[in-house]
Each structure stands twice: as structure tokens, then as C-alpha cells.
Design an enzyme around this catalytic site. Structure first.
Site, PDB file in Angstrom:
ATOM      1  N   PRO A  15       0.842  -1.197   0.000  1.00 50.93           N
ATOM      2  CA  PRO A  15       0.000   0.000   0.000  1.00 50.93           C
ATOM      3  C   PRO A  15       0.879   1.250   0.000  1.00 50.93           C
ATOM      4  O   PRO A  15       1.769   1.368   0.836  1.00 50.93           O
ATOM      5  CB  PRO A  15      -0.771  -0.118   1.320  1.00 50.93           C
ATOM      6  N   MET A  16       0.632   2.152  -0.931  1.00 51.92           N
ATOM      7  CA  MET A  16       1.444   3.378  -0.993  1.00 51.92           C
ATOM      8  C   MET A  16       0.597   4.604  -1.276  1.00 51.92           C
ATOM      9  O   MET A  16      -0.029   4.718  -2.337  1.00 51.92           O
ATOM     10  CB  MET A  16       2.537   3.228  -2.047  1.00 51.92           C
ATOM     11  N   GLN A  49      -6.652  -0.558   1.453  1.00 48.83           N
ATOM     12  CA  GLN A  49      -6.109  -0.456   2.819  1.00 48.83           C
ATOM     13  C   GLN A  49      -6.893   0.631   3.546  1.00 48.83           C
ATOM     14  O   GLN A  49      -6.828   1.803   3.184  1.00 48.83           O
ATOM     15  CB  GLN A  49      -4.632  -0.079   2.813  1.00 48.83           C
ATOM     16  N   HIS A  94      -5.014  -0.808   8.327  1.00 49.53           N
ATOM     17  CA  HIS A  94      -3.677  -0.243   8.597  1.00 49.53           C
ATOM     18  C   HIS A  94      -3.502  -0.066  10.104  1.00 49.53           C
ATOM     19  O   HIS A  94      -4.012   0.872  10.698  1.00 49.53           O
ATOM     20  CB  HIS A  94      -3.537   1.099   7.879  1.00 49.53           C
ATOM     21  N   GLY A  95      -2.753  -0.994  10.685  1.00 49.13           N
ATOM     22  CA  GLY A  95      -2.505  -0.924  12.126  1.00 49.13           C
ATOM     23  C   GLY A  95      -1.045  -0.611  12.433  1.00 49.13           C
ATOM     24  O   GLY A  95      -0.598  -0.882  13.549  1.00 49.13           O
ATOM     25  N   ALA A  96      -0.318  -0.038  11.461  1.00 47.88           N
ATOM     26  CA  ALA A  96       1.142   0.084  11.597  1.00 47.88           C
ATOM     27  C   ALA A  96       1.613   1.537  11.586  1.00 47.88           C
ATOM     28  O   ALA A  96       0.820   2.473  11.519  1.00 47.88           O
ATOM     29  CB  ALA A  96       1.799  -0.682  10.441  1.00 47.88           C
ATOM     30  N   HIS A  97       2.942   1.704  11.690  1.00 44.92           N
ATOM     31  CA  HIS A  97       3.668   2.946  11.343  1.00 44.92           C
ATOM     32  C   HIS A  97       3.321   4.175  12.179  1.00 44.92           C
ATOM     33  O   HIS A  97       3.547   5.299  11.743  1.00 44.92           O
ATOM     34  CB  HIS A  97       3.484   3.277   9.849  1.00 44.92           C
ATOM     35  N   TYR A 106       0.262   5.315  13.147  1.00 43.68           N
ATOM     36  CA  TYR A 106      -1.052   5.949  12.925  1.00 43.68           C
ATOM     37  C   TYR A 106      -2.023   5.477  14.021  1.00 43.68           C
ATOM     38  O   TYR A 106      -1.618   4.831  14.985  1.00 43.68           O
ATOM     39  CB  TYR A 106      -1.558   5.632  11.520  1.00 43.68           C
TER      40      TYR A 106
HETATM   41  C1  FMN Z   1       5.358   6.857  -1.278  1.00 50.34           C
HETATM   42  C2  FMN Z   1       5.033   5.851  -0.229  1.00 50.34           C
HETATM   43  C3  FMN Z   1       3.782   5.858   0.376  1.00 50.34           C
HETATM   44  C4  FMN Z   1       3.465   4.904   1.361  1.00 50.34           C
HETATM   45  N1  FMN Z   1       2.199   4.872   1.883  1.00 50.34           N
HETATM   46  C5  FMN Z   1       1.829   3.864   2.699  1.00 50.34           C
HETATM   47  C6  FMN Z   1       0.469   3.692   3.083  1.00 50.34           C
HETATM   48  O1  FMN Z   1      -0.449   4.430   2.666  1.00 50.34           O
HETATM   49  N2  FMN Z   1       0.178   2.669   3.909  1.00 50.34           N
HETATM   50  C7  FMN Z   1       1.136   1.808   4.376  1.00 50.34           C
HETATM   51  O2  FMN Z   1       0.822   0.900   5.137  1.00 50.34           O
HETATM   52  N3  FMN Z   1       2.429   1.944   4.005  1.00 50.34           N
HETATM   53  C8  FMN Z   1       2.785   2.915   3.158  1.00 50.34           C
HETATM   54  N4  FMN Z   1       4.080   2.979   2.697  1.00 50.34           N
HETATM   55  C9  FMN Z   1       5.033   1.918   3.066  1.00 50.34           C
HETATM   56  C10 FMN Z   1       5.026   0.805   1.993  1.00 50.34           C
HETATM   57  O3  FMN Z   1       3.818   0.090   2.003  1.00 50.34           O
HETATM   58  C11 FMN Z   1       6.163  -0.193   2.208  1.00 50.34           C
HETATM   59  O4  FMN Z   1       6.001  -0.830   3.443  1.00 50.34           O
HETATM   60  C12 FMN Z   1       7.531   0.466   2.159  1.00 50.34           C
HETATM   61  O5  FMN Z   1       7.638   1.311   1.026  1.00 50.34           O
HETATM   62  C13 FMN Z   1       8.636  -0.570   2.122  1.00 50.34           C
HETATM   63  O6  FMN Z   1       8.579  -1.274   0.927  1.00 50.34           O
HETATM   64  P1  FMN Z   1       9.664  -0.962  -0.259  1.00 50.34           P
HETATM   65  O7  FMN Z   1      10.998  -0.925   0.430  1.00 50.34           O
HETATM   66  O8  FMN Z   1       9.494  -2.123  -1.198  1.00 50.34           O
HETATM   67  O9  FMN Z   1       9.326   0.354  -0.858  1.00 50.34           O
HETATM   68  C14 FMN Z   1       4.430   3.945   1.750  1.00 50.34           C
HETATM   69  C15 FMN Z   1       5.694   3.959   1.136  1.00 50.34           C
HETATM   70  C16 FMN Z   1       6.000   4.874   0.161  1.00 50.34           C
HETATM   71  C17 FMN Z   1       7.347   4.824  -0.512  1.00 50.34           C
END
Ligand code: FMN
Length: 368
Positions: free
Chosen positions: A25-26, A102, A167-170, A172
Site C-alpha cells: 500500500p502506498m 487499505q 492499517h494498524g502500523a507505522h 497511525y
Molecule cells: C510513497 C510511499 C507511500 C506509502 N504509503 C503507505 C500507506 O499508505 N500505507 C502503508 O501501510 N504503508 C505505506 N508505505 C510503506 C510501503 O507500504 C512499504 O512498506 C515500504 O515502502 C517498504 O517497501 P519498499 O521498500 O518495497 O518500498 C508507503 C511507502 C511509500 C514509498
């Protein structure tokens, strides 16, 4: 190097995937007025054409005041946004893909100078240790938030999505309940132990499960690290990890999406060495749930640098394939590499790693 282990099919509660690769999810912040439009649908469709097994959408927020922390983040409520999401799901399905939204509440993490039209909310009115922001949630706010998560999940099912990820991580909202530094509550949603502080998330999962029925696959994303503190940990031992995650699986999570910044890092190296099981490996071993791993797959540096304009080089997958052959975890999510390469999966399958583009932070500027 054989990549066959990544290309085994996978099936769970009717979620049939052609391979083990998940689009992470990004957040892209490009849904005008919070409504996904044709450009958003096309962006996901291209990854489905590129043969991604399962697409997890960018975080899309539930129906609570100030549940998003940036304009341009899509809503997952209201007829217009839900119609937009139905078109996204249809476009992905027509291309032979599978997709889940997500669903998200950003808690008190409002970004930069942007002011949402209501105060941000969190368990104790904090965004980090000793760092006040917004308001502490009342029990009524909590009940309304749990209900909003359940409605969003039911909507996802009704719109034709194949799964939903919470989304239970990071750092938030849900993670702010897990974290002792942001959850100082003295009622039933706080407490000394991680099991106590998991109660909010367990209620969310339980209500979602009730709303979607027993047969719809549910994913929960969790992380030890927080954007507020990369070194912070919720579980320092396997027993603590069990106390944290098992109640969430019992409450309805079929899949734990275990977020690491670098997937190859051992979760408890003091127990099984530097090459030991990663977070998803331990979560699977301790709970029996299906797990997804993630973090810098095929790239030379972790993703937080992307927000500071850092690029990342394409790298081989040898550390991944062995872990997947051993079924340390079930699925692997790929983030930035899939922004730069919508055909990442096909290239890997065809042994054309050398044709992959490096990730450049400028790739985040457009929705292509
Ligand atoms: C631009 C961007 C936006 C992201 N947004 C979210 C998000 O909305 N939700 C989430 O759980 N993680 C988000 N992430 C984290 C990614 O899901 C992922 O865990 C992280 O990029 C590591 O994976 P990678 O090294 O393959 O990029 C985001 C990462 C990037 C780079």
C-alpha cells in the site's frame, strides 16, 4: 537463482492469487477531492496487467473527522468516493488482478502545515512521546471509529474487492493505541501490557469480521517501528509478540502484514542468529496466521529516504527466494520498485532483473 518460489499460486478463503507478490500500500495523495478517478484506476490496472498477484491500495480513510493527514488522500466513504473505488476494482479485475483497499485512520499524524477541518484525534492526544497534538478520544469516539472501520470493510466487500487490509502500523491511529508512548489511557483501552493496548485493534477486527462474515479474507498490517521512532518496539520477546498478535488473529485477522523497513533483518537475532526469522517469520510461527513480509525488496536502501528525495538502486533477490522456498512467510510485498516498474513482476518472472529501472524519488511525482 530460481524465482519459482515467488510464482507458486496461493489461495485463502476464495482469494486465489497467481503468485506470491503483493503490491504494498502506498499513499500517492492524488485523489482530487478524496475521490479516486480514472487516473487512479489506470494506475492500479497497469500493475494488474503487470501480473502482480495482489494489489493493496494506498491508505484510504474511514468516515471519521480528520481521519486523513493530507489532502489528496482518498476517502473510503461517501457515494462518490465509493463509486470511484468500484471503478478501480473493476479495472483491476478486468485485467485479471486481485485487489483490496487499505483502510486507514491517520490518528494524530497530520502532516506539515495542513489543517484538517476538525482537531486530530488519538488515544491520549499525543503524536509521540511527550508530544501533544489534537484531542484524546472519548469512549464514544472510539465506538464510532470501530463502527466506521466495520462499515468501510463491509463496503469493500460489497463493492467487489477481494480482501481488505486494516492499517494498524507505522504510528497511525491503531498503532498509537498499541504504543505505550502514545497510549496513556487508564480505561479499558490502555494498560501496562501490549495485550491490554491491543484491545482497540481487537475490537476493530472483531466488528469487521461480524460485518463481512466468516469467509471474507481480512489482512491486518502491523509494525514494530513507528514513523515517530524507528527503533521503537512493541514486542521485545516472542511471548510479547504472541500477546500482541494472537488476540488480533483470534478477533478475525486471517493475514498479518508484517512491516519491516528491510525484510532480511532478523526479528530476534539473540534467539536464532543474524540470519534468523524476520518479523513475518516469527508472526507466522507464533500465531499460525498467513503472513506477508515487506521492506526494500530488490532495492539498495529503505523507503523512508524516498520522502527526503532519495533514490534506490535495483538489487538481486537472492535473500528473498531462499526464505520463500522455506515458507518462512507466505507472501512478499513490494513497494517503491513497483512504482518505478509497473511490470516488475513480469520482469522478475522472465529473469530480466537487469531491465528494471532504479527507484527515483521523482517517480513519486506522477501517477503512472
Ligand atoms: C510513497 C510511499 C507511500 C506509502 N504509503 C503507505 C500507506 O499508505 N500505507 C502503508 O501501510 N504503508 C505505506 N508505505 C510503506 C510501503 O507500504 C512499504 O512498506 C515500504 O515502502 C517498504 O517497501 P519498499 O521498500 O518495497 O518500498 C508507503 C511507502 C511509500 C514509498
Amino acid at each position: 537463482m530460481s524465482v519459482d518460489a515467488l510464482f507458486r499460486p496461493f489461495s485463502l478463503k476464495g482469494l486465489d492469487l497467481k503468485n506470491r507478490i503483493v503490491m504494498a500500500p502506498m499513499t500517492r495523495g492524488m485523489a482530487t477531492g478524496g475521490v479516486p478517478g480514472p487516473a487512479n484506476a489506470e494506475y492500479y490496472r497497469r500493475r494488474a496487467v503487470g501480473e502482480v498477484g495482489l494489489i493493496l491500495t494506498e491508505g484510504t480513510v474511514i468516515d471519521r473527522p480528520a481521519s486523513r493527514n493530507l489532502p489528496g488522500i482518498p476517502f473510503f466513504h461517501g457515494p462518490q468516493a465509493l463509486d470511484g473505488w468500484a471503478d478501480v476494482a473493476k479495472a483491476v479485475h478486468e485485467a485479471g488482478g486481485r485487489i483490496g483497499p487499505q483502510i486507514w485512520h491517520t490518528g494524530s499524524t497530520r502532516s506539515g502545515d495542513w489543517e484538517p477541518d476538525a482537531p486530530v484525534e488519538s488515544p491520549s492526544g499525543l503524536v509521540g512521546p511527550g508530544d501533544p497534538r489534537g484531542v484524546a478520544m472519548t469512549e464514544e469516539n472510539i465506538a464510532d471509529t470501530v463502527a466506521a472501520f466495520a462499515r468501510a470493510a463491509a463496503d469493500a466487500k460489497n463493492l467487489g474487492f477481494d480482501t481488505v487490509e486494516v492499517h494498524g502500523a507505522h504510528g497511525y491511529l491503531i498503532d498509537q493505541f498499541f504504543w505505550s508512548a502514545t497510549n496513556l489511557r487508564e480505561d479499558a483501552y490502555g494498560g501496562e501490557t501490549i495485550r491490554d493496548r491491543s484491545r482497540f485493534a481487537a475490537e476493530v477486527m472483531r466488528e469487521i469480521r461480524k460485518a463481512v462474515g466468516p469467509d471474507f479474507p481480512l489482512i491486518l498490517r502491523v509494525s514494530q517501528w513507528k514513523q515517530q521512532d524507528y527503533t521503537s518496539r512493541l514486542a521485545n520477546t516472542p511471548d510479547e509478540m504472541t500477546d500482541w498478535l494472537l488476540p488480533l488473529v483470534e478477533a478475525g485477522a486471517d493475514v498479518l502484514h508484517c512491516s519491516q523497513r528491510r525484510f532480511w533483518e532478523a526479528e530476534f537475532p539473540e534467539l536464532d542468529g543474524a540470519e534468523g526469522l524476520n518479523f513475518a517469520g516469527w508472526a507466522k510461527k507464533l500465531t499460525g496466521a498467513t503472513t506477508i513480509s515487506v521492506g526494500s525488496v530488490g532495492l539498495s536502501s529503505d523507503f523512508m529516504g524516498a520522502f527526503a528525495g532519495e533514490s534506490s538502486k535495483s538489487t538481486p533477490l537472492d535473500n528473498l527466494t531462499g526464505r520463500m522456498e522455506r515458507d518462512e512467510f507466505d507472501l512478499i510485498a513490494v513497494g517503491r520498485a513497483m512504482i518505478s516498474n509497473p511490470d516488475w513482476v513480469q520482469r522478475v518472472h522472465q529473469g530480466q532483473m537487469d531491465k528494471l529501472e532504479d527507484f527515483s524519488a521523482s517517480d513519486l511525482q506522477d501517477l503512472v
